[in-house]
Each structure stands twice: as structure tokens, then as C-alpha cells.
Design an enzyme around this catalytic site. Structure first.
Site, short mmCIF file in Angstrom:
data_model
loop_
_atom_site.label_atom_id
_atom_site.label_comp_id
_atom_site.label_asym_id
_atom_site.label_seq_id
_atom_site.Cartn_x
_atom_site.Cartn_y
_atom_site.Cartn_z
N HIS A 151 16.16 -36.03 -14.39
CA HIS A 151 15.77 -36.71 -13.16
C HIS A 151 14.29 -36.52 -12.87
O HIS A 151 13.86 -36.66 -11.72
CB HIS A 151 16.65 -36.24 -12.00
CG HIS A 151 18.09 -36.59 -12.21
ND1 HIS A 151 18.57 -37.87 -12.05
CD2 HIS A 151 19.14 -35.85 -12.64
CE1 HIS A 151 19.87 -37.89 -12.35
NE2 HIS A 151 20.23 -36.67 -12.71
N GLU A 202 6.23 -13.44 -13.92
CA GLU A 202 5.69 -12.29 -13.20
C GLU A 202 4.88 -11.36 -14.10
O GLU A 202 3.83 -10.89 -13.72
CB GLU A 202 6.91 -11.54 -12.62
CG GLU A 202 6.60 -10.38 -11.75
CD GLU A 202 7.88 -9.76 -11.17
OE1 GLU A 202 8.97 -9.97 -11.73
OE2 GLU A 202 7.77 -9.04 -10.18
N TRP A 210 -2.91 -2.71 -1.62
CA TRP A 210 -2.61 -4.08 -2.01
C TRP A 210 -3.24 -4.93 -0.92
O TRP A 210 -2.80 -4.92 0.23
CB TRP A 210 -1.10 -4.31 -2.07
CG TRP A 210 -0.74 -5.67 -2.60
CD1 TRP A 210 -0.63 -6.03 -3.91
CD2 TRP A 210 -0.43 -6.84 -1.83
NE1 TRP A 210 -0.28 -7.35 -4.01
CE2 TRP A 210 -0.15 -7.88 -2.75
CE3 TRP A 210 -0.36 -7.13 -0.47
CZ2 TRP A 210 0.20 -9.18 -2.35
CZ3 TRP A 210 -0.02 -8.42 -0.07
CH2 TRP A 210 0.26 -9.43 -1.01
N LYS A 240 5.08 -3.59 -5.60
CA LYS A 240 6.52 -3.40 -5.71
C LYS A 240 7.27 -3.68 -4.41
O LYS A 240 8.24 -4.40 -4.39
CB LYS A 240 6.78 -1.95 -6.16
CG LYS A 240 8.24 -1.59 -6.32
CD LYS A 240 8.81 -2.25 -7.55
CE LYS A 240 10.27 -1.90 -7.76
NZ LYS A 240 10.87 -2.82 -8.73
N ASN A 252 -0.70 1.46 5.95
CA ASN A 252 0.15 0.52 5.22
C ASN A 252 0.76 -0.42 6.24
O ASN A 252 1.37 0.03 7.20
CB ASN A 252 1.26 1.29 4.48
CG ASN A 252 2.27 0.35 3.83
OD1 ASN A 252 1.96 -0.80 3.55
ND2 ASN A 252 3.47 0.85 3.60
N GLY A 253 0.58 -1.73 6.03
CA GLY A 253 1.15 -2.71 6.95
C GLY A 253 0.08 -3.70 7.37
O GLY A 253 -0.94 -3.85 6.69
N LYS A 290 11.10 -13.44 -14.13
CA LYS A 290 10.67 -12.24 -14.86
C LYS A 290 9.53 -12.58 -15.81
O LYS A 290 8.54 -11.86 -15.91
CB LYS A 290 11.87 -11.68 -15.63
CG LYS A 290 11.93 -10.22 -15.75
CD LYS A 290 12.60 -9.50 -14.61
CE LYS A 290 12.10 -9.86 -13.24
NZ LYS A 290 12.85 -9.28 -12.17
N GLU A 326 16.36 -16.17 -12.73
CA GLU A 326 15.88 -14.79 -12.88
C GLU A 326 15.03 -14.65 -14.15
O GLU A 326 13.99 -13.99 -14.14
CB GLU A 326 17.07 -13.82 -12.87
CG GLU A 326 16.71 -12.36 -13.07
CD GLU A 326 15.69 -11.81 -12.08
OE1 GLU A 326 15.37 -12.47 -11.09
OE2 GLU A 326 15.19 -10.70 -12.34
N ARG A 349 2.96 0.60 -5.63
CA ARG A 349 3.04 -0.09 -4.34
C ARG A 349 1.82 -0.98 -4.09
O ARG A 349 1.82 -1.78 -3.14
CB ARG A 349 3.13 0.93 -3.21
CG ARG A 349 4.35 1.81 -3.28
CD ARG A 349 4.34 2.81 -2.16
NE ARG A 349 4.54 2.16 -0.89
CZ ARG A 349 5.73 1.99 -0.31
NH1 ARG A 349 6.81 2.45 -0.89
NH2 ARG A 349 5.83 1.38 0.84
N CYS A 380 0.78 -1.24 0.00
CA CYS A 380 0.00 0.00 0.00
C CYS A 380 0.82 1.30 0.00
O CYS A 380 1.90 1.37 0.56
CB CYS A 380 -0.89 0.01 1.23
SG CYS A 380 -1.87 -1.46 1.40
O1 M6R Z 1 12.84 -4.48 -2.72
P1 M6R Z 1 13.43 -5.82 -2.73
O2 M6R Z 1 14.63 -5.93 -3.63
O3 M6R Z 1 13.74 -6.35 -1.37
O4 M6R Z 1 12.33 -6.77 -3.34
C1 M6R Z 1 12.50 -8.15 -3.40
C2 M6R Z 1 11.46 -8.80 -4.27
O5 M6R Z 1 10.18 -8.55 -3.77
C3 M6R Z 1 11.53 -8.32 -5.71
O6 M6R Z 1 12.79 -8.51 -6.26
C4 M6R Z 1 10.50 -9.08 -6.57
O7 M6R Z 1 10.85 -10.42 -6.68
C5 M6R Z 1 10.39 -8.43 -7.96
N1 M6R Z 1 9.02 -8.12 -8.23
C6 M6R Z 1 10.88 -9.30 -9.06
O8 M6R Z 1 10.82 -8.67 -10.28
#
Ligand code: M6R
Length: 608
Positions: A504, A488, A74, A603, A98-99, A485, A481, A27, A2
Site C-alpha cells: 500500500h 538505535e 544528557w 538509558k 537531574n530533570g 534495536k 522491536e 544515564r 543525567c
Molecule cells: O525504562 P523503560 O522501560 O520505561 O524505558 C522505555 C524506553 O525508553 C526504552 O525501552 C528504550 O526504548 C530503549 N532504549 C530501547 O532499547
């Protein structure tokens, strides 16, 4: 998670709130709402993207001095809906949060006994009604009521509050979730982060744990334990362009294109005479010379950056490294002590699990180092040492340039560690530093110049629903990675697999036409990768191979080849990850997905 905004000033408060929420929408974006006082409390909320709220508000505006609060959500407790959207409150007050309030159920039961009724499924409403109780029933002052409420809340929270009979003040408090007070000319703000304010000010106060801010149009007072405190006025280094999309269709592609500059900005100030130089940083490098093990702890993409770092620290400095996701590390009773160094990697510096892992490492007596992008964030402030990555704000939910600068900085640190531990001679150290600072950004640029080639590959996989990334060594870490990506932002199911492990079990999923992206970035393992490619080809896979500049691909039968630019092999992860990021980006675009704000995500993951 949030985003919170608050404004007090003589501009149109409603449009200022919406403008702030637009900058914070990354966020969280499943519902939004605002409250402002205009002869009476006005509250407007809407589920879905911010545009829905803006449409509901129409041309609502204020004239004269007004205060208001806004929120982009969120969802944690209760589905995204108009009712669950923030603000929450009573006729006396409105509040944004937020939290997570962990004891909300007990508070709700207690408040129900006292005659309060609840409309939403949120944890936040319990905080709002508890505050109302202290304010309207016990008739406490706003400050006292907030302090008493805070004393009863368990969990993490940042709150923005507006009282109906004190409408020219904003109140804010922070405990575990980020919040700043922005300092403008004849106007002031509260915000979850500075990107929301850059159009109007770069000056701010950072709220510390437990602090309460009372924000007026011309004055800000911050209280700790009921007593006003002097705060250091900070100035953000980021400018407004850095946090705006400019002419780019999405933040993600803008941020990928910023990688060469961001890598140079992160590395160049840390190199002197061709060698790493961390003097003047909040890091005593002697710790690198004496530690017996490194533990790298992070989440998501940042954890994948840690995997690349592991390879570098182990091969260059012969230093054993473990890499663990923070949400596991914190509950696995990790075996660490003062002889270890715990490195926390985080773009935002606010990720709840990473922050908890940092605190645990400190409790266990291990020295800690944070690799963080956001200046003054919780992880940066709490770690013993910090190295900032100078990537500028990363707005797209999918992390791209942050990974590039994290891995580049860790590579420089690995060289420094290897030199300090006598594992690398100076000449080789210099060669690696030059390759990292000069050649690697050029190699990334060379990939960016070949965007059309990768866009065409993306078109070839955009129709699939399952895909595999395979690799060995650093290629496997890159696969992890690349897969994250793609999943996501394009919603294609994909798996990252160690190429030798496929047979395996997982190879049973390869059928005619299954796309397989093979990361052949380790020259000495190329022959092994070729064998694994042949195995999947024999089962009908459609293989895209990412190979080194001089790899011989004749006769392997791969369907497409992406040839990386010439670069020393230890650093090939930098151009290779750009290929994977572009592949994910163009696949997402081809599928018509919401690239910057993929479903269900946010984010900055400030809840556990
Ligand atoms: O802000 P941070 O680097 O700690 O965030 C970690 C993950 O939440 C962040 O890298 C997330 O996996 C991304 N959305 C990936 O693209």
C-alpha cells in the site's frame, strides 16, 4: 537521563566520584563534571565522555575527609559543552541536577534583575543562582535556603548540593527525579541509582518527593516539611557483578546472554503445582477476572513488549487490549474507567511519560498494575499493584533482557487471566506454563549457541543504510522491536511493517539488494508471509527469513534462513527476539558503533 553522585568520606573523593560516574554513565554521556571542597571549591568539567573528565582531573586527589558531587549529563537545555556541563553554582555553592526546571526562563529573568549573571544555557544554573540568593543574600541556613528554592522550582528535579562554608555535608533533594542516599561504613553517598554504589554498599534510603537529605560522613538526616523523619533502611538485592561488564566486550551482549537465567528467575517463583501463582505479590488477581479491558501503556521497547502481551491476552483470555505509547496516552484523553486495568511496563520504573500515564490512569479511577525491573522505583511505588521482573540491572542503553522478562511475565499473567476467566482449561494452562518456564529458556539458549550464524548475517547487512522488518501477527510486533534495536545502536535506517501493508505504499522503497528481515513466527500465517516475501523478492530484496522449526522454505527463494528452535507457537517471540537482538548487536559491532552508549540516547528517560 543525567546521573548524580555524591560522596563524603576519607577515601580519595575525586576517584570515588569518577568511579560512581562510570557506573552512571549509561544515564547520559555527553559531558560530565565534579566539584569538591579542598580549602576552596574545586570544579572540573569536560564535554564528551567521562574519559575526557578523568583526563582533565589527572591525578587529583584528596586526603582526609572530603565531600564532593559529580554529574554525567544528557543535554536538554544547551548543547553539550564544558560550560553547560554540571556542576553549576557560585563561589558559595555548587549544584548538580537531574530533570528539567520548567520555569527556568522566568527565574533567570528575575535573578538577572537582582544582579546575577549567567554563563551557561542550562535550566540548572537558574536553580543554582536562586539557591545562592536565599543563602548568601537573604542569609538563610542551607536547609531553609534549599526549601525556599524548592518551593519556587517547577518541573522535575533531583539535586545534589555542596556549600563552600559547610564543606563536610552534602545536601540532596528530590522532586520527580530519582535519588537515593547510600549508607556506607564511615562514608555516605547520594546517587541517582544504586548501581553506582554497589562496590561499597547495598544499603540505602530512598528519598521521597520533597524530602531533603543532609549527609555527613557518619550521619544522615532526612527532612520532610522541615522536620526530620525516620526512614526505612533498604538493602539492594543486586550484587556488584550484576552491574559490571565482567569479561564481556559490551553490557548489551552480556545482558542478552543473561536472558535464560532472567526468564527463569522471573517466572519460577510465580509457579506452583505447574500453574501460575501470584499469591504473596502486590497484586490482587481477582481484578484480572473482572476487568472489561486492558490498556497497556509504555515507551520504546517496553511498549513493544506490550504488543506481544496484547496478542497473548486477546488470544488466550479473550480480553480486549489496547497498547499505546505513554507520550500519546497522556494527552489523548484516554477513555478509561474503574472497569479497566491499566498496565504500565517499564524497566527503569522512572520513565517520565510512563509515570505521567500511570498518574493519569489513577486520576481516572482505573486500577493500575506496574511491570517494573527496578525495585522501589517511582512507577513501582505509585501503582496500585506491582510485579517485578527479576532481570537484575540492565546497563546497556539498548534494552534486551528487560523485554524478554517483561514478555515472559506478561505471558504468565495472560495464562492466569485466561484460567480465572474460564477461557483456558487447566491442562492447557499447565502445558503453556511448562513451555514458558522450561522450554522457552532452553530455546533462547539454543539461539545463543548459534551466535556465529547470526553474526554472519549481521556482516551481510552491516553495509546497508536502509532495511525493512516485516511480519504478521506476533511477527509484526517482533518486527517493531527488531527495527528499533537495529536503528538505535547501528544507525541504519529501518522500518517495521505489517507484511500485508507493504504494497500500500512502502514497497516502492524496495530496490535491488534492499535487505528485508521477514518474521514468519505465526504458523497459520506462514503462507501469507511467503506471498509477501515473494513480492519483495520480485523487486530485488535480499531476504533473511526467521521461521519456525518445521517451516518448509523450499522454493521461496529467500537468501538466508534462521530456523527457530521447536517451541509452542505462542512463545516463539522469546527465541525470535534474541535473534533480532543479536543481529542488531553484531551489526553495530561490525559498523564500529558505540554499542552500549549510542549517540543522542540515554538509558532512563526521566524527562518528557
Ligand atoms: O525504562 P523503560 O522501560 O520505561 O524505558 C522505555 C524506553 O525508553 C526504552 O525501552 C528504550 O526504548 C530503549 N532504549 C530501547 O532499547
Amino acid at each position: 537521563m543525567c546521573g548524580i553522585i555524591g560522596y563524603i568520606g576519607s577515601d580519595n573523593t575525586v576517584s570515588r566520584l569518577i568511579e560512581g560516574l562510570r557506573a552512571l554513565e549509561y544515564r547520559g554521556y555527553d559531558s560530565a563534571g565534579v566539584a569538591w571542597y579542598d580549602g576552596g571549591m574545586r570544579v572540573v568539567k569536560a564535554s564528551g565522555k567521562l574519559d575526557n573528565l578523568a583526563a582533565k582531573l589527572g591525578d587529583a586527589q584528596t586526603t582526609g575527609i572530603h565531600a564532593g558531587i559529580g554529574h554525567t549529563r544528557w543535554a536538554t537545555h544547551g548543547a553539550p559543552s564544558d560550560t553547560n556541563a554540571h556542576p553549576h553554582g557560585t563561589p558559595a555553592l555548587q549544584l548538580v541536577h537531574n530533570g528539567i526546571i520548567e520555569n527556568y526562563a522566568a527565574l533567570r529573568a528575575e535573578l538577572t534583575e537582582l544582579g546575577y549573571t549567567f554563563q551557561s544555557d542550562t535550566d540548572t544554573e537558574a536553580a543554582a543562582k536562586l539557591l545562592d540568593y536565599y543563602y548568601t543574600v537573604e542569609k538563610r541556613s542551607p536547609l531553609d535556603a534549599i526549601s525556599r528554592t524548592a518551593a519556587r522550582l517547577e518541573g522535575s528535579y533531583a539535586l545534589g548540593i555542596l556549600f563552600a562554608d559547610d564543606p563536610l555535608r552534602l545536601y540532596a533533594l528530590r522532586s520527580g527525579s530519582p535519588l537515593i542516599v547510600g549508607l556506607g561504613e564511615g562514608e555516605n553517598f547520594i546517587a541517582s541509582d544504586i548501581t553506582a554504589l554497589l562496590r561499597h554498599t547495598r544499603d540505602y534510603y530512598q528519598l521521597e518527593e520533597g524530602e531533603i537529605a543532609v549527609v555527613e560522613q557518619e550521619n544522615v538526616c532526612i527532612y520532610r516539611d522541615g522536620v526530620p523523619v525516620e526512614k526505612e533502611r533498604k538493602t539492594a538485592l543486586w550484587d556488584v557483578q550484576a552491574a559490571e561488564r565482567g569479561g564481556w566486550p559490551h553490557f548489551m551482549i552480556k545482558e542478552i546472554h543473561e536472558e535464560p537465567t532472567a526468564i527463569k528467575a522471573t517466572l519460577h517463583p510465580r509457579v506452583k503445582g505447574g500453574l501460575p501463582d501470584f499469591s504473596g505479590e502486590r497484586l490482587d488477581t481477582s481484578v484480572l477476572a473482572k476487568v472489561s479491558r486492558l490498556h497497556i501503556v509504555a515507551c520504546g521497547t517496553a511498549m513493544h513488549a506490550g504488543l506481544i502481551a496484547r496478542g497473548l491476552f486477546e488470544s488466550l483470555a479473550a480480553l480486549p487490549v489496547t497498547v499505546e505509547v505513554a507520550s500519546e496516552f497522556r494527552y489523548n484523553n484516554p477513555l478509561i474507567d474503574e472497569n479497566d486495568l491499566v498496565i504500565i511496563i517499564s524497566q527503569s520504573g522512572e520513565t517520565a511519560d510512563s509515570l505521567a500515564a500511570l498518574r493519569l490512569a489513577k486520576e481516572k479511577g482505573a486500577p493500575t498494575l506496574a511491570i517494573v525491573n527496578v525495585i522501589g522505583s517511582s512507577i513501582a511505588r505509585e501503582a496500585d499493584s506491582v510485579l517485578y521482573t527479576w532481570a537484575g540491572p540492565e546497563i546497556a542503553v539498548a534494552s534486551t533482557k528487560a523485554y524478554s522478562v517483561q514478555t515472559a511475565l506478561l505471558a504468565l499473567l495472560a495464562v492466569e487471566t485466561a484460567l480465572l476467566r474460564g477461557r483456558l482449561d487447566e491442562a492447557r494452562g499447565r502445558a503453556l506454563v511448562t513451555a514458558l518456564c522450561e522450554d522457552a529458556p532452553l530455546a533462547v539458549e539454543a539461539i545463543l549457541d548459534r551466535e556465529e550464524e547470526i553474526k554472519a548475517l549481521a556482516a551481510s547487512i552491516a553495509g546497508c543504510e536502509d532495511l525493512f522488518f516485516i511480519g504478521r501477527g506476533a511477527g509484526y510486533y517482533l518486527a517493531a522491536e527488531g527495527s528499533l534495536k537495529l536503528k538505535e545502536i547501528s544507525y541504519i535506517h529501518s522500518e517495521a511493517y505489517a507484511a500485508g501493508e507493504l504494497k500500500h505504499g512502502t514497497i516502492s522503497l524496495i530496490v535491488d539488494g534492499t535487505p528485508v528481515v521477514a518474521l514468519c513466527t505465526v504458523p497459520e500465517l506462514y503462507g501469507k508471509m511467503v506471498s509477501n516475501i515473494r513480492e519483495v523478492k520480485a523487486r530485488g530484496a535480499n531476504v533473511i527469513a526467521v521461521v519456525c522449526a518445521d517451516a518448509d522454505t523450499n522454493g521461496i527463494g529467500v537468501d538466508s534462513v534462521v530456523r527457530l528452535p521447536q517451541l509452542c507457537e505462542e512463545l516463539l517471540f522469546l527465541p525470535a527476539v534474541t535473534v533480532l537482538q543479536l543481529l542488531a548487536y553484531y551489526t553495530s559491532v561490525a559498523r564500529g558503533c558505540d554499542v552500549d552508549q549510542p549517540r543522542n540516547l540515554a538509558k532512563s528517560v526521566t524527562v518528557e
